[in-house]
Design a protein around this motif. Sequence first.
Motif, PDB file in Angstrom:
ATOM      1  N   LEU A  66     -39.819  -2.357  94.651  1.00  0.00           N
ATOM      2  CA  LEU A  66     -40.980  -2.076  95.544  1.00  0.00           C
ATOM      3  C   LEU A  66     -41.389  -0.404  95.620  1.00  0.00           C
ATOM      4  CD1 LEU A  66     -42.799  -3.567  97.591  1.00  0.00           C
ATOM      5  CD2 LEU A  66     -41.089  -2.812  99.482  1.00  0.00           C
ATOM      6  N   LEU A  67     -40.318   0.262  95.623  1.00  0.00           N
ATOM      7  CA  LEU A  67     -40.639   2.007  95.643  1.00  0.00           C
ATOM      8  C   LEU A  67     -41.508   2.062  94.295  1.00  0.00           C
ATOM      9  CD1 LEU A  67     -37.624   3.284  97.184  1.00  0.00           C
ATOM     10  CD2 LEU A  67     -39.668   2.826  98.391  1.00  0.00           C
ATOM     11  N   THR A  68     -41.064   1.952  93.296  1.00  0.00           N
ATOM     12  CA  THR A  68     -41.677   2.202  91.931  1.00  0.00           C
ATOM     13  C   THR A  68     -43.065   1.467  91.931  1.00  0.00           C
ATOM     14  OG1 THR A  68     -39.694   1.805  90.815  1.00  0.00           O
ATOM     15  CG2 THR A  68     -41.575   1.764  89.447  1.00  0.00           C
ATOM     16  N   ALA A  69     -43.344   0.325  92.424  1.00  0.00           N
ATOM     17  CA  ALA A  69     -44.690  -0.302  92.383  1.00  0.00           C
ATOM     18  C   ALA A  69     -45.784   0.491  93.165  1.00  0.00           C
ATOM     19  CB  ALA A  69     -44.536  -1.649  92.967  1.00  0.00           C
ATOM     20  N   ARG A  70     -45.449   1.346  94.195  1.00  0.00           N
ATOM     21  CA  ARG A  70     -46.143   2.082  94.948  1.00  0.00           C
ATOM     22  C   ARG A  70     -46.857   3.051  94.031  1.00  0.00           C
ATOM     23  NH1 ARG A  70     -42.828   5.102  99.228  1.00  0.00           N
ATOM     24  NH2 ARG A  70     -42.121   5.862  97.407  1.00  0.00           N
ATOM     25  N   ARG A  71     -46.454   3.435  93.025  1.00  0.00           N
ATOM     26  CA  ARG A  71     -47.044   4.383  92.014  1.00  0.00           C
ATOM     27  C   ARG A  71     -47.314   5.740  92.345  1.00  0.00           C
ATOM     28  NH1 ARG A  71     -51.099   0.704  92.438  1.00  0.00           N
ATOM     29  NH2 ARG A  71     -52.774   2.513  92.364  1.00  0.00           N
ATOM     30  N   SER A  72     -46.085   6.200  93.227  1.00  0.00           N
ATOM     31  CA  SER A  72     -46.086   7.584  93.818  1.00  0.00           C
ATOM     32  C   SER A  72     -46.121   8.811  92.552  1.00  0.00           C
ATOM     33  CB  SER A  72     -44.827   7.873  94.904  1.00  0.00           C
ATOM     34  OG  SER A  72     -44.939   9.329  95.099  1.00  0.00           O
ATOM     35  N   PRO A  73     -46.872   9.732  92.644  1.00  0.00           N
ATOM     36  CA  PRO A  73     -46.649  10.809  91.514  1.00  0.00           C
ATOM     37  C   PRO A  73     -44.847  11.142  91.351  1.00  0.00           C
ATOM     38  CG  PRO A  73     -48.346  11.630  92.782  1.00  0.00           C
ATOM     39  CD  PRO A  73     -47.656   9.993  93.433  1.00  0.00           C
ATOM     40  N   PRO A  74     -44.704  11.506  90.200  1.00  0.00           N
ATOM     41  CA  PRO A  74     -43.225  12.285  89.985  1.00  0.00           C
ATOM     42  C   PRO A  74     -42.962  13.583  91.337  1.00  0.00           C
ATOM     43  CG  PRO A  74     -44.454  11.973  87.998  1.00  0.00           C
ATOM     44  CD  PRO A  74     -45.069  11.944  89.184  1.00  0.00           C
ATOM     45  N   GLY A  75     -41.744  13.342  91.379  1.00  0.00           N
ATOM     46  CA  GLY A  75     -41.318  14.424  92.571  1.00  0.00           C
ATOM     47  C   GLY A  75     -41.265  13.975  93.742  1.00  0.00           C
ATOM     48  N   GLY A  76     -41.474  12.850  94.059  1.00  0.00           N
ATOM     49  CA  GLY A  76     -41.302  12.157  95.453  1.00  0.00           C
ATOM     50  C   GLY A  76     -39.860  12.051  95.722  1.00  0.00           C
ATOM     51  N   ILE A  77     -39.612  11.985  97.023  1.00  0.00           N
ATOM     52  CA  ILE A  77     -38.301  11.676  97.738  1.00  0.00           C
ATOM     53  C   ILE A  77     -38.059  10.496  98.403  1.00  0.00           C
ATOM     54  CG2 ILE A  77     -36.574  12.969  99.125  1.00  0.00           C
ATOM     55  CD1 ILE A  77     -37.683  15.522  97.975  1.00  0.00           C
ATOM     56  N   HIS A  78     -37.215   9.806  98.252  1.00  0.00           N
ATOM     57  CA  HIS A  78     -36.893   8.736  99.287  1.00  0.00           C
ATOM     58  C   HIS A  78     -36.121   9.471 100.415  1.00  0.00           C
ATOM     59  CE1 HIS A  78     -35.944   4.366 100.460  1.00  0.00           C
ATOM     60  NE2 HIS A  78     -34.927   4.806 100.378  1.00  0.00           N
ATOM     61  N   ALA A  79     -36.829   9.453 101.513  1.00  0.00           N
ATOM     62  CA  ALA A  79     -35.913  10.287 102.743  1.00  0.00           C
ATOM     63  C   ALA A  79     -35.249   9.422 103.358  1.00  0.00           C
ATOM     64  CB  ALA A  79     -37.238  10.966 103.448  1.00  0.00           C
ATOM     65  N   LYS A  80     -35.726   8.407 103.959  1.00  0.00           N
ATOM     66  CA  LYS A  80     -34.975   7.450 104.791  1.00  0.00           C
ATOM     67  C   LYS A  80     -35.338   6.028 104.653  1.00  0.00           C
ATOM     68  CE  LYS A  80     -36.396   8.465 108.962  1.00  0.00           C
ATOM     69  NZ  LYS A  80     -36.660   9.194 110.268  1.00  0.00           N
ATOM     70  N   GLN A  81     -34.529   5.039 105.000  1.00  0.00           N
ATOM     71  CA  GLN A  81     -34.837   3.618 104.981  1.00  0.00           C
ATOM     72  C   GLN A  81     -34.008   3.070 105.938  1.00  0.00           C
ATOM     73  OE1 GLN A  81     -33.649   2.439 101.163  1.00  0.00           O
ATOM     74  NE2 GLN A  81     -31.882   1.325 101.909  1.00  0.00           N
ATOM     75  N   ALA A  82     -34.425   1.879 106.612  1.00  0.00           N
ATOM     76  CA  ALA A  82     -33.703   1.105 107.581  1.00  0.00           C
ATOM     77  C   ALA A  82     -34.013  -0.306 107.083  1.00  0.00           C
ATOM     78  CB  ALA A  82     -33.995   1.089 109.204  1.00  0.00           C
ATOM     79  N   VAL A  83     -32.857  -1.225 107.019  1.00  0.00           N
ATOM     80  CA  VAL A  83     -33.043  -2.805 106.490  1.00  0.00           C
ATOM     81  C   VAL A  83     -32.311  -3.394 107.733  1.00  0.00           C
ATOM     82  CG1 VAL A  83     -32.557  -4.355 104.930  1.00  0.00           C
ATOM     83  CG2 VAL A  83     -32.842  -1.620 104.041  1.00  0.00           C
ATOM     84  N   ARG A  84     -32.866  -4.592 108.095  1.00  0.00           N
ATOM     85  CA  ARG A  84     -32.412  -5.513 108.764  1.00  0.00           C
ATOM     86  C   ARG A  84     -32.679  -6.991 108.129  1.00  0.00           C
ATOM     87  NH1 ARG A  84     -35.725  -2.402 111.112  1.00  0.00           N
ATOM     88  NH2 ARG A  84     -37.820  -3.523 111.327  1.00  0.00           N
ATOM     89  N   PHE A  85     -31.436  -7.618 108.151  1.00  0.00           N
ATOM     90  CA  PHE A  85     -31.326  -8.935 107.397  1.00  0.00           C
ATOM     91  C   PHE A  85     -31.361 -10.197 108.452  1.00  0.00           C
ATOM     92  CE2 PHE A  85     -28.994  -5.828 105.258  1.00  0.00           C
ATOM     93  CZ  PHE A  85     -29.682  -5.721 103.990  1.00  0.00           C
ATOM     94  N   HIS A  86     -32.318 -11.125 108.148  1.00  0.00           N
ATOM     95  CA  HIS A  86     -32.426 -12.165 109.201  1.00  0.00           C
ATOM     96  C   HIS A  86     -31.941 -13.395 108.852  1.00  0.00           C
ATOM     97  CE1 HIS A  86     -35.597  -9.338 110.854  1.00  0.00           C
ATOM     98  NE2 HIS A  86     -35.843  -9.124 109.718  1.00  0.00           N
ATOM     99  N   ARG A  87     -31.571 -13.638 107.430  1.00  0.00           N
ATOM    100  CA  ARG A  87     -30.877 -15.024 107.309  1.00  0.00           C
ATOM    101  C   ARG A  87     -30.114 -14.760 106.076  1.00  0.00           C
ATOM    102  NH1 ARG A  87     -33.055 -17.319 103.137  1.00  0.00           N
ATOM    103  NH2 ARG A  87     -35.245 -17.265 102.626  1.00  0.00           N
ATOM    104  N   ALA A  88     -29.218 -15.861 105.906  1.00  0.00           N
ATOM    105  CA  ALA A  88     -28.583 -15.892 104.660  1.00  0.00           C
ATOM    106  C   ALA A  88     -29.196 -16.088 103.337  1.00  0.00           C
ATOM    107  CB  ALA A  88     -27.589 -16.682 104.660  1.00  0.00           C
ATOM    108  N   LEU A  89     -28.782 -15.675 102.412  1.00  0.00           N
ATOM    109  CA  LEU A  89     -29.714 -15.867 100.971  1.00  0.00           C
ATOM    110  C   LEU A  89     -28.818 -17.037 100.034  1.00  0.00           C
ATOM    111  CD1 LEU A  89     -30.973 -12.249 100.375  1.00  0.00           C
ATOM    112  CD2 LEU A  89     -32.101 -14.211 101.488  1.00  0.00           C
ATOM    113  N   SER A  90     -29.285 -17.560  99.057  1.00  0.00           N
ATOM    114  CA  SER A  90     -28.638 -18.215  98.216  1.00  0.00           C
ATOM    115  C   SER A  90     -29.137 -17.979  96.747  1.00  0.00           C
ATOM    116  CB  SER A  90     -28.891 -19.757  98.342  1.00  0.00           C
ATOM    117  OG  SER A  90     -28.306 -20.219  99.474  1.00  0.00           O
ATOM    118  N   ILE A  91     -28.208 -18.032  95.960  1.00  0.00           N
ATOM    119  CA  ILE A  91     -28.541 -17.850  94.382  1.00  0.00           C
ATOM    120  C   ILE A  91     -29.542 -18.852  94.137  1.00  0.00           C
ATOM    121  CG2 ILE A  91     -27.605 -17.908  92.161  1.00  0.00           C
ATOM    122  CD1 ILE A  91     -25.117 -16.811  93.079  1.00  0.00           C
TER     123      ILE A  91
END
Length: 140
Positions: A66-91
């Motif tokens: 997802l971060l790659t698909a944004r097409r930000s120019p080189p030199g960007g920094i991933h500064a912070k993230q927060a993730v919430r999980f809402h349900r179980a996943l299955s293969i």
Amino acid sequence: MSELQRYDAVQVGDALPPVPLTFSIDADVVDAFLVATGDQGAFYGVADNGMRRAPSMIAAIYLVSLLTARRSPPGGIHAKQAVRFHRALSIGETLTIQARVVEKYVRKERPYVVADFQAHGADGSLAASGRVTSIWGKDQ
């Protein structure tokens, strides 16, 4: 690779990428994830419903794409993230993931972009969500 996205062209409300990314939760990816995290317990075997469970955190792996698909120019920094999980996943489950820009600002002469993302199952149910803050790469 498509043209890089200039900071000035990114607007609050933009969907990044414009079309959601789609991923299948693959057994090989789950197995490699479990080995890497040292979590190979019986919980991720076959559940009562006949489906094999996948760790909810596996949805966060797709943030890299997802971060790659944004097409930000080189030199960007991933500064912070927060993730919430809402349900179980299955293969074998398919997820779509997309972000929406919720804030832009400049701090100490660095351009920031804040985006909320959501990952949904094929049935539309919310599997994971969160927020990513990035320092945008320098426009060339």
